[in-house]
Design a protein around this motif. Sequence first.
Motif, PDB file in Angstrom:
ATOM      1  N   GLY A   1       0.815  -1.202   0.000  1.00  0.00           N
ATOM      2  CA  GLY A   1       0.000   0.000   0.000  1.00  0.00           C
ATOM      3  C   GLY A   1       0.851   1.255   0.000  1.00  0.00           C
ATOM      4  O   GLY A   1       2.081   1.201   0.072  1.00  0.00           O
ATOM      5  N   PRO A   2       0.194   2.412  -0.053  1.00  0.00           N
ATOM      6  CA  PRO A   2       0.901   3.698  -0.155  1.00  0.00           C
ATOM      7  C   PRO A   2       1.805   3.971   1.047  1.00  0.00           C
ATOM      8  O   PRO A   2       1.377   3.841   2.189  1.00  0.00           O
ATOM      9  N   ASN A   3       3.042   4.330   0.766  1.00  0.00           N
ATOM     10  CA  ASN A   3       4.035   4.675   1.787  1.00  0.00           C
ATOM     11  C   ASN A   3       4.180   3.589   2.853  1.00  0.00           C
ATOM     12  O   ASN A   3       4.411   3.887   4.034  1.00  0.00           O
ATOM     13  N   ALA A   4       4.042   2.339   2.452  1.00  0.00           N
ATOM     14  CA  ALA A   4       4.124   1.224   3.401  1.00  0.00           C
ATOM     15  C   ALA A   4       5.533   1.071   3.952  1.00  0.00           C
ATOM     16  O   ALA A   4       6.514   1.311   3.262  1.00  0.00           O
ATOM     17  N   ARG A   5       5.598   0.680   5.214  1.00  0.00           N
ATOM     18  CA  ARG A   5       6.876   0.403   5.864  1.00  0.00           C
ATOM     19  C   ARG A   5       6.634  -0.615   6.963  1.00  0.00           C
ATOM     20  O   ARG A   5       5.521  -0.774   7.458  1.00  0.00           O
ATOM     21  N   VAL A   6       7.680  -1.310   7.344  1.00  0.00           N
ATOM     22  CA  VAL A   6       7.594  -2.275   8.440  1.00  0.00           C
ATOM     23  C   VAL A   6       7.904  -1.534   9.739  1.00  0.00           C
ATOM     24  O   VAL A   6       8.889  -0.795   9.813  1.00  0.00           O
ATOM     25  N   LEU A   7       7.065  -1.738  10.750  1.00  0.00           N
ATOM     26  CA  LEU A   7       7.227  -1.118  12.057  1.00  0.00           C
ATOM     27  C   LEU A   7       7.618  -2.167  13.086  1.00  0.00           C
ATOM     28  O   LEU A   7       7.198  -3.318  12.989  1.00  0.00           O
ATOM     29  N   ILE A   8       8.382  -1.750  14.085  1.00  0.00           N
ATOM     30  CA  ILE A   8       8.677  -2.595  15.243  1.00  0.00           C
ATOM     31  C   ILE A   8       8.182  -1.835  16.465  1.00  0.00           C
ATOM     32  O   ILE A   8       8.571  -0.682  16.687  1.00  0.00           O
ATOM     33  N   SER A   9       7.294  -2.462  17.227  1.00  0.00           N
ATOM     34  CA  SER A   9       6.684  -1.835  18.392  1.00  0.00           C
ATOM     35  C   SER A   9       6.703  -2.822  19.550  1.00  0.00           C
ATOM     36  O   SER A   9       7.070  -3.983  19.395  1.00  0.00           O
ATOM     37  N   MET A  10       6.259  -2.358  20.715  1.00  0.00           N
ATOM     38  CA  MET A  10       6.099  -3.213  21.888  1.00  0.00           C
ATOM     39  C   MET A  10       4.707  -2.983  22.458  1.00  0.00           C
ATOM     40  O   MET A  10       4.138  -1.897  22.305  1.00  0.00           O
ATOM     41  N   VAL A  11       4.168  -4.002  23.109  1.00  0.00           N
ATOM     42  CA  VAL A  11       2.859  -3.897  23.736  1.00  0.00           C
ATOM     43  C   VAL A  11       2.854  -4.716  25.021  1.00  0.00           C
ATOM     44  O   VAL A  11       3.548  -5.735  25.116  1.00  0.00           O
ATOM     45  N   ARG A  12       2.107  -4.257  25.993  1.00  0.00           N
ATOM     46  CA  ARG A  12       1.866  -5.023  27.223  1.00  0.00           C
ATOM     47  C   ARG A  12       0.407  -5.447  27.196  1.00  0.00           C
ATOM     48  O   ARG A  12      -0.499  -4.626  27.197  1.00  0.00           O
ATOM     49  N   GLY A  13       0.184  -6.768  27.139  1.00  0.00           N
ATOM     50  CA  GLY A  13      -1.163  -7.305  27.066  1.00  0.00           C
ATOM     51  C   GLY A  13      -1.664  -7.784  28.416  1.00  0.00           C
ATOM     52  O   GLY A  13      -0.906  -8.344  29.209  1.00  0.00           O
TER      53      GLY A  13
END
Length: 163
Positions: A49-61
């Motif tokens: 998709g437009p301006n797509a990039r891979v992100l790396i994030s963190m989450v606390r579930g």
Amino acid sequence: MTRIVARPLTRETFAPFGDVIDMGGDNRYPINGGRAMRYHDLATAEAAGPNARVLISMVRGTPYEMPLKLTMVERHPLGSQAFIPLSPRPFLVVVCHDTKDGPGEPHAFLAGPGQGINYRRNLWHGVLTPIGEEQDFLIVDRGGEGSNLEEFHFSHPYEIHLP
């Protein structure tokens, strides 16, 4: 309510839905002068998709009450989504094949300690579901323009049980 029992997560049973991310398998080799072992190419991150990039994030579930009352699944049409636990705790993974009428019947897996998953692009899946206590995860997914989230609410909930 339809009852579904989670089964152990393995590369073979999860292959139709995505990748298991762990230190198993044969694709490994030593690096850093033999002081580290690289477990290579465990999953493929997808970003379209437009301006797509891979992100790396963190989450606390936060854990859900078990058995899980599954009323909704989601999918990401423009990218894959990986969840890699940062502690050796299990978590519940719920996925559905796509049908002409939306998601099919759920399949449930119990990710063991040290296992993560990568949902393929456009795969129906449940929300992040730690078991028993809060859990931290590394997330690899898609950023960019365009809507990358679709939700589907079941007319009748499913009840997901741990083995």
